[in-house]
Structures are given as structure tokens and as C-alpha cells.
Design an enzyme around this catalytic site. Structure first.
Site, PDB file in Angstrom:
ATOM      1  N   HIS A  16      -9.421 -40.380  -0.856  1.00 42.11           N
ATOM      2  CA  HIS A  16     -10.170 -40.426  -2.354  1.00 42.11           C
ATOM      3  C   HIS A  16     -11.709 -40.169  -1.807  1.00 42.11           C
ATOM      4  O   HIS A  16     -12.207 -40.152  -0.656  1.00 42.11           O
ATOM      5  CB  HIS A  16     -10.055 -41.536  -3.242  1.00 42.11           C
ATOM      6  N   CYS A  35     -18.576 -43.528   0.521  1.00 37.03           N
ATOM      7  CA  CYS A  35     -17.533 -43.400  -0.235  1.00 37.03           C
ATOM      8  C   CYS A  35     -17.646 -42.029  -1.127  1.00 37.03           C
ATOM      9  O   CYS A  35     -16.660 -41.511  -1.644  1.00 37.03           O
ATOM     10  CB  CYS A  35     -17.267 -44.637  -1.137  1.00 37.03           C
ATOM     11  N   HIS A  41     -12.231 -39.421   2.567  1.00 36.39           N
ATOM     12  CA  HIS A  41     -11.853 -40.472   3.663  1.00 36.39           C
ATOM     13  C   HIS A  41     -10.431 -41.146   3.087  1.00 36.39           C
ATOM     14  O   HIS A  41     -10.377 -40.987   1.873  1.00 36.39           O
ATOM     15  CB  HIS A  41     -12.889 -41.438   3.637  1.00 36.39           C
ATOM     16  N   HIS A  43      -7.662 -44.635   3.217  1.00 32.78           N
ATOM     17  CA  HIS A  43      -7.277 -46.115   3.198  1.00 32.78           C
ATOM     18  C   HIS A  43      -5.913 -46.194   3.359  1.00 32.78           C
ATOM     19  O   HIS A  43      -4.976 -45.315   2.833  1.00 32.78           O
ATOM     20  CB  HIS A  43      -7.810 -46.859   1.932  1.00 32.78           C
ATOM     21  N   ASP A  81       1.518 -41.892  -2.056  1.00 35.68           N
ATOM     22  CA  ASP A  81       1.447 -41.887  -0.654  1.00 35.68           C
ATOM     23  C   ASP A  81       1.209 -40.587  -0.189  1.00 35.68           C
ATOM     24  O   ASP A  81       1.815 -39.488  -0.334  1.00 35.68           O
ATOM     25  CB  ASP A  81       3.034 -42.347  -0.109  1.00 35.68           C
ATOM     26  N   HIS A  82       0.244 -40.337   0.716  1.00 35.71           N
ATOM     27  CA  HIS A  82      -0.167 -39.236   1.507  1.00 35.71           C
ATOM     28  C   HIS A  82      -0.780 -38.330   0.548  1.00 35.71           C
ATOM     29  O   HIS A  82      -0.712 -37.034   0.707  1.00 35.71           O
ATOM     30  CB  HIS A  82       0.811 -38.565   2.203  1.00 35.71           C
ATOM     31  N   GLU A 128      -7.720 -52.480  -0.237  1.00 38.33           N
ATOM     32  CA  GLU A 128      -8.286 -51.320   0.375  1.00 38.33           C
ATOM     33  C   GLU A 128      -8.603 -51.241   1.665  1.00 38.33           C
ATOM     34  O   GLU A 128      -8.295 -50.334   2.460  1.00 38.33           O
ATOM     35  CB  GLU A 128      -9.524 -50.831  -0.674  1.00 38.33           C
TER      36      GLU A 128
HETATM   37 NI    NI Z   1     -12.609 -45.502  -0.176  1.00 43.30          NI
END
Ligand code: NI
Length: 143
Positions: A16, A35, A41, A43, A81-82, A128
Site C-alpha cells: 500500500h 508511508c 511498500h 507489510h 493476499d499479495h 501491521e
Molecule cells: Ni505501511
């Protein structure tokens, strides 16, 4: 008989960025810092879903965790996911892709389906990073 709380953990990873198109580059950087990185990036998220209920006299279970896991995989994990939370996830469209907003969106997605499997959703914890997590109780007071 008193209610008991049971929690299932699932994991997913997703990308995100925190960014507002209506803000300048500088304002985005001031508020969101790293961010806001243009090229995203990621998580490794941990999702904890807590359900409340009475143990079934026949099984001793509040909810069959296998059924809950299948529900979570279908409704949440396969969608996230992914994926890129900003671009790929219909239920995150038009909201900032923060962990807070994601937790609320997950709650709204699973609250009614969980009632069909048994038990009542009472809490979502979404981790996160090892230092940051959010908890959501559906707008009600904490347990
Ligand atoms: Ni983040």
C-alpha cells in the site's frame, strides 16, 4: 452459562501507500512520511478475529475454527493476499489504505457471515508491524 471468546489468526501480505491526491507532495510527506513512498511498500499482516458465544453442548465449540478459517480465507485473505490495497481491492476503494480503515472494512465484510457460521464477531486485531497494530470492536465498547 457464560460466553467465551475464541480467536483465529490468519496472515496475508499486501502493499500500500498512504497518499492523498488532493494534497501536495510536501503535505503527503509531512503527514504520511515514508508511508507515502510513490512506489509502494509492503507489510506481512496478522489478522486476529475474535468471536464470542456459548460452547455447543454437542461439540464444546463456540464456532468450528475450520469453518471460520474457510470463511476468512474466502472473504478476506484471498481478496488481500499479495495484492495492492490501493489498486486491487474493491472493498478498499475510495478509502485511505491505512491499517485502521482496513480493519473496519474487514469487520464490515465478515460480521454477518460469521453469524451464519455461529457466534458473534466482537473484535478484530490487525497487526501491521511488530510495533503497530489496531483493534476494532465494531464501534462498541471494548470487551
Ligand atoms: Ni505501511
Amino acid at each position: 452459562m457464560k460466553a467465551i471468546y475464541i480467536t483465529r489468526r490468519e496472515t496475508f501480505n499486501a502493499a500500500h501507500k498512504l497518499w492523498r491526491e488532493d494534497w501536495s507532495e510536501q503535505k503527503n510527506w509531512e503527514v504520511f512520511g515514508k508511508c507515502s513512498n510513490h512506489n509502494w511498500h509492503g507489510h506481512n499482516f496478522e489478522l486476529f478475529v475474535t468471536v464470542k458465544g456459548l460452547p455447543n453442548p454437542d461439540t464444546g465449540f463456540v464456532i468450528n475454527l475450520k469453518d471460520l478459517s474457510v470463511l476468512l480465507k474466502e472473504q478476506v485473505i484471498e481478496e488481500l493476499d499479495h495484492r495492492n490495497l490501493n489498486l486491487d481491492v474493491p472493498f478498499m476503494k475510495d478509502v485511505l489504505a491505512s491499517t485502521e480503515n482496513l480493519a473496519i472494512a474487514i469487520w464490515d465484510r465478515i460480521y454477518l457471515p460469521i453469524q451464519k457460521v455461529g457466534g458473534e464477531l466482537v473484535k478484530i486485531k490487525l497487526v501491521e508491524t511488530e510495533n503497530n497494530y489496531v483493534e476494532y470492536y465494531g464501534g462498541k465498547e471494548p470487551i
